[in-house]
Enzyme design. Structure first.
Site, short mmCIF file in Angstrom:
data_model
loop_
_atom_site.label_atom_id
_atom_site.label_comp_id
_atom_site.label_asym_id
_atom_site.label_seq_id
_atom_site.Cartn_x
_atom_site.Cartn_y
_atom_site.Cartn_z
CG LEU A 80 25.94 10.11 -38.19
CD1 LEU A 80 27.45 9.91 -38.22
CD2 LEU A 80 25.31 9.66 -39.50
CB SER B 167 22.57 -0.38 -30.88
OG SER B 167 22.39 0.90 -31.44
CG HIS B 168 25.88 2.61 -32.10
ND1 HIS B 168 24.63 2.17 -32.48
CD2 HIS B 168 26.73 2.24 -33.08
CE1 HIS B 168 24.72 1.56 -33.66
NE2 HIS B 168 25.97 1.60 -34.04
CE LYS C 64 8.41 5.56 -51.18
NZ LYS C 64 7.30 6.30 -50.60
CG ASP D 180 19.18 -1.85 -32.31
OD1 ASP D 180 19.42 -1.96 -31.09
OD2 ASP D 180 18.92 -0.76 -32.85
CB ALA E 212 30.13 6.04 -32.63
P1 NDP Z 1 16.01 4.20 -34.41
O1 NDP Z 1 15.17 3.47 -35.38
O2 NDP Z 1 16.02 3.76 -33.00
O3 NDP Z 1 15.62 5.75 -34.40
C1 NDP Z 1 15.72 6.51 -35.56
C2 NDP Z 1 15.28 7.94 -35.29
O4 NDP Z 1 13.88 7.96 -35.17
C3 NDP Z 1 15.83 8.52 -33.99
O5 NDP Z 1 16.12 9.86 -34.19
C4 NDP Z 1 14.67 8.32 -33.02
O6 NDP Z 1 14.66 9.26 -31.95
C5 NDP Z 1 13.48 8.50 -33.92
N1 NDP Z 1 12.31 7.77 -33.48
C6 NDP Z 1 12.25 6.49 -33.08
N2 NDP Z 1 10.97 6.17 -32.78
C7 NDP Z 1 10.24 7.28 -32.99
C8 NDP Z 1 8.86 7.58 -32.85
N3 NDP Z 1 7.98 6.68 -32.44
N4 NDP Z 1 8.45 8.83 -33.14
C9 NDP Z 1 9.32 9.78 -33.57
N5 NDP Z 1 10.64 9.54 -33.72
C10 NDP Z 1 11.08 8.31 -33.44
O7 NDP Z 1 17.53 4.27 -34.95
P2 NDP Z 1 18.29 3.20 -35.83
O8 NDP Z 1 18.04 1.86 -35.25
O9 NDP Z 1 17.99 3.41 -37.26
O10 NDP Z 1 19.81 3.62 -35.56
C11 NDP Z 1 20.36 3.41 -34.26
C12 NDP Z 1 21.74 4.00 -34.16
O11 NDP Z 1 22.67 3.23 -34.91
C13 NDP Z 1 21.87 5.43 -34.70
O12 NDP Z 1 22.47 6.23 -33.69
C14 NDP Z 1 22.83 5.30 -35.87
O13 NDP Z 1 23.69 6.41 -36.08
C15 NDP Z 1 23.63 4.09 -35.45
N6 NDP Z 1 24.28 3.47 -36.61
C16 NDP Z 1 25.62 3.69 -36.80
C17 NDP Z 1 26.25 3.17 -37.91
C18 NDP Z 1 27.67 3.45 -38.19
O14 NDP Z 1 28.18 3.01 -39.22
N7 NDP Z 1 28.40 4.16 -37.35
C19 NDP Z 1 25.53 2.31 -38.87
C20 NDP Z 1 24.12 2.19 -38.58
C21 NDP Z 1 23.53 2.73 -37.48
P3 NDP Z 1 15.20 8.83 -30.48
O15 NDP Z 1 16.70 8.79 -30.62
O16 NDP Z 1 14.71 9.92 -29.57
O17 NDP Z 1 14.62 7.50 -30.17
O1 PYC Z 2 24.80 -0.68 -35.97
O2 PYC Z 2 24.80 -0.92 -38.14
C1 PYC Z 2 25.36 -0.62 -37.08
C2 PYC Z 2 26.77 -0.18 -37.13
C3 PYC Z 2 27.66 -0.36 -38.12
C4 PYC Z 2 28.85 0.22 -37.72
C5 PYC Z 2 28.64 0.74 -36.48
N1 PYC Z 2 27.35 0.49 -36.15
#
Ligand code: NDP
Ligand code: PYC
Length: 347
Positions: free
Chosen positions: A130, A53-54, A241, A194, A128
């Site tokens: 984080l 996704s990034h 939460k 996503d 991107a």
């Molecule tokens: P996920 O839900 O995919 O994963 C969240 C964390 O949980 C990760 O560290 C992942 O490890 C871990 N994880 C996932 N499944 C399991 C499991 N079954 N058991 C144990 N640990 C687990 O991430 P998000 O969808 O919440 O976020 C995706 C990306 O989007 C992130 O990199 C985030 O920084 C980015 N993002 C960026 C934004 C921005 O403004 N720049 C805004 C929002 C999101 P693993 O990586 O090994 O799967």
């Molecule tokens: O995936 O939510 C997200 C996001 C916002 C800004 C960059 N990624």
């Protein structure tokens, strides 16, 4: 894990080749060479680690944003030493990562000198993953926390309109004899990226993740993107939460740094703009000030206990596994995607 599955991967690109190609793309589409190098490393690393996704999925968004004039691809950040444990960076309407790179060594030095230091970045764009902002600190022996806010697309708990960003929190800690322990998670039920990928692939969202433009629950990703919103993480009965954590991210990444809240910036005058113009906070702690090398060993003790309690995998483990495979075999990309990246690098 379908969330991280690729569409028919047919090319395996050496990591350095991908990174160089992305750097050419950024530089040809409106950034300085220095900014291009930082963004290319970040984006290629996300693709390498299977953080799709990034990864290169974000390239069109970066380019349309640069073309819109919303972000300054040539910005030269200004670092200010505010206090023994406090650095502030004005990214000057540029990207957050080059601003961070400029202050990285000073942040590490301050954390080692004082035991703790923080880096407050404002007037910045973060588009991107984080984890690249915390993993290097843990490799340098520090415990790290990073928070960034994004754009209003999440309804606070019990509310009716989008206010918070998807507001991720990333944490990293050194482990004795292993890669750092890292988690990186959006405080929304799902990352916005996503939702976009689900819409593109025609996949419904899980129940309880989003609402449509009338505030009604929906599993249609397009309805979430077209005037709807995401909910904070935690599920129907515990989203308060995720909402509280998202509120904290707004306060620390925006109010404390001098950046915009996710609901405050107005990009409507910049057609094609996609990068949130907000702030980022990074906190670095030197565990040597209390436990010395003992902290990394205590981290091991906890990891072992978690495995003993039945936890199947650690956060970050999937990424490290994917990283090792990508470095061995090349970064898997659909052939059409790789062809398009090569075209953009020449355009
Ligand atoms: P996920 O839900 O995919 O994963 C969240 C964390 O949980 C990760 O560290 C992942 O490890 C871990 N994880 C996932 N499944 C399991 C499991 N079954 N058991 C144990 N640990 C687990 O991430 P998000 O969808 O919440 O976020 C995706 C990306 O989007 C992130 O990199 C985030 O920084 C980015 N993002 C960026 C934004 C921005 O403004 N720049 C805004 C929002 C999101 P693993 O990586 O090994 O799967
Ligand atoms: O995936 O939510 C997200 C996001 C916002 C800004 C960059 N990624």
């Amino acid at each position: 894990n379908t969330k991280h599955a690729h569409l028919t991967p047919t090319e395996h690109i050496p990591f350095d080749t991908l990174r160089t190609t992305l750097a050419h793309i950024f530089e040809r589409h409106g950034t300085s060479a220095a900014v291009a190098a930082v963004l290319a490393d970040n984006c290629a690393s996300a693709e390498r680690d299977g953080a799709h996704s990034h990864g290169v999925f974000r390239i069109p968004g970066y380019l349309s944003t640069l073309a819109s004039g919303w972000v300054d691809g040539h910005a030269i950040p200004r670092v200010q030493d505010m206090a023994p444990g406090f650095l502030s960076v004005d990214a000057c309407n540029g990207f957050a990562q080059p601003a961070y790179m400029m202050a990285y060594d000073a942040l590490v030095a301050k954390a080692r000198a004082n035991g703790i230091a923080l880096l407050a970045i404002h007037n910045s764009h973060h588009f991107a993953a984080l984890w690249p902002d915390v993993e290097p600190l843990a490799r340098d022996g520090l415990v790290a926390l990073a928070l960034v806010n994004s754009m209003a697309c999440v309804v606070p708990s019990g509310g009716t309109k989008a206010l918070f960003g998807t507001n991720p929190i990333a944490f990293a800690a050194p482990r004795a004899g292993h890669d750092p322990l890292v988690f990186d998670l959006a405080t929304s039920a799902m990352a916005h990226g996503d939702v976009q990928i689900a819409a593109r692939e025609g996949r419904p969202l899980p129940e309880g993740f989003g609402v449509d433009c009338n505030g009604q629950p929906t599993t249609d990703p397009r309805a979430v993107l077209d005037g709807g919103a995401l909910l904070p993480f935690g599920g129907l009965h515990s989203s308060y939460k995720g909402s509280a954590l998202s509120m904290m991210v707004e306060l620390l990444a925006a109010a404390l740094t001098g950046g915009h809240f996710s609901f405050e910036f107005d990009w409507r005058g910049h057609s094609g703009a996609q990068t949130p113009h907000t702030g980022e906070l990074i906190i670095a702690i030197d565990p040597a000030k209390s436990q010395g090398r003992g902290f990394a060993q205590r981290c091991e003790d906890l990891v072992r206990a978690m495995a003993g309690a039945g936890q199947q995998r650690l956060p970050g483990e999937r990424r490290y596994r994917q990283r090792a495979q990508s470095l061995r075999e090349g970064v898997a990309l659909p052939a059409a995607t790789w062809a398009e990246l090569q075209r953009l690098a020449q355009a």
